[in-house]
Design an enzyme around this catalytic site. Sequence first.
Site, short mmCIF file in Angstrom:
data_model
loop_
_atom_site.label_atom_id
_atom_site.label_comp_id
_atom_site.label_asym_id
_atom_site.label_seq_id
_atom_site.Cartn_x
_atom_site.Cartn_y
_atom_site.Cartn_z
N CYS A 205 0.71 -1.14 -0.03
CA CYS A 205 -0.12 0.15 0.00
C CYS A 205 1.01 1.21 0.18
O CYS A 205 1.90 1.38 0.78
CB CYS A 205 -0.85 0.11 1.42
SG CYS A 205 -1.98 -1.28 1.20
N CYS A 208 2.48 2.96 3.29
CA CYS A 208 3.08 1.95 4.03
C CYS A 208 4.53 1.54 3.06
O CYS A 208 5.06 0.37 3.80
CB CYS A 208 2.45 0.94 4.74
SG CYS A 208 0.99 1.46 5.40
N CYS A 231 2.14 -8.04 6.96
CA CYS A 231 0.45 -7.47 7.04
C CYS A 231 -0.41 -8.49 8.03
O CYS A 231 -1.37 -8.25 8.27
CB CYS A 231 -0.06 -7.29 5.74
SG CYS A 231 0.10 -8.63 4.68
FE1 SF4 Z 1 -2.42 -1.08 3.69
FE2 SF4 Z 1 -1.93 -2.30 5.86
FE3 SF4 Z 1 -0.74 0.02 5.36
FE4 SF4 Z 1 -3.46 -0.38 5.82
S1 SF4 Z 1 -1.51 -0.53 7.35
S2 SF4 Z 1 -2.47 0.91 4.25
S3 SF4 Z 1 -3.80 -2.38 5.07
S4 SF4 Z 1 -0.28 -1.75 4.55
#
Ligand code: SF4
Length: 235
Positions: A205, A208, A231
């Site tokens: 993502c 992140c 994750c």
């Molecule tokens: Fe994606 Fe996890 Fe970051 Fe949320 S915390 S934006 S689901 S990688």
Amino acid sequence: MTVTQDATAADLKALAEQAGRDLEDASALEILRWAVDTFGDRFCVTSSMEDAVVAHLASRVRPGVDVVFLDTGYHFEETIGTRDAVDAVMDVNVITLTPLQTVAEQDAEHGPKLHDRDPDLCCALRKVKPLEDGLTAYGAWATGLRRDESPTRANTPVVGWDEKRQKVKVSPIARWTQDDVDAYVTEHGVLTNPLLMDGYASVGCAPCTRRVLEGEDARAGRWAGRAKTECGLHG
Ligand code: SF4
């Protein structure tokens, strides 16, 4: 022999552990052949659309194979573009899973930028839960995990038991190196995420993920500066 839906979790776990031992030295195609022969339609590939290597390998064994992509709502445009290109040009059936809430709905309930304040909860809502729901119809799923990606992945079996989801988890390229991946991509003209050419070694993502620095392992750019390394899909 294809396993039936009646197979118990204990049967599947024993099957997975035996296959993990038997196939440790097998090629990626042989591992996928075993998975397709054993699970038929109840086998899918999951892809983060970092590249389409495992989807490509699986489509050689089973044209039209299901390729499951998790659209968290936080992906880079390049990742969505890679998903669309894979769907358009490869002989696979792309299935896009989405979380129960849109990002706006999640922001309204939990406040904005949950990823900065509680990434474990954000991943649980936007990755772990939708994948769990999306995999219900399958007995086995394939991933692109590799042992050389990070210390947390160093013991990845080529076939193992996913205790959390009670499914067989297949990692046909677990023993591959980055050089093996690069060679396969070149040889077969496999689609890859353009961000891999822009300093990113692992693509997740957008909020992140950062580019990696020289000498860092491939996943160092994921949740950088935090203790978090996975994750929850693979741990
Ligand atoms: Fe994606 Fe996890 Fe970051 Fe949320 S915390 S934006 S689901 S990688």
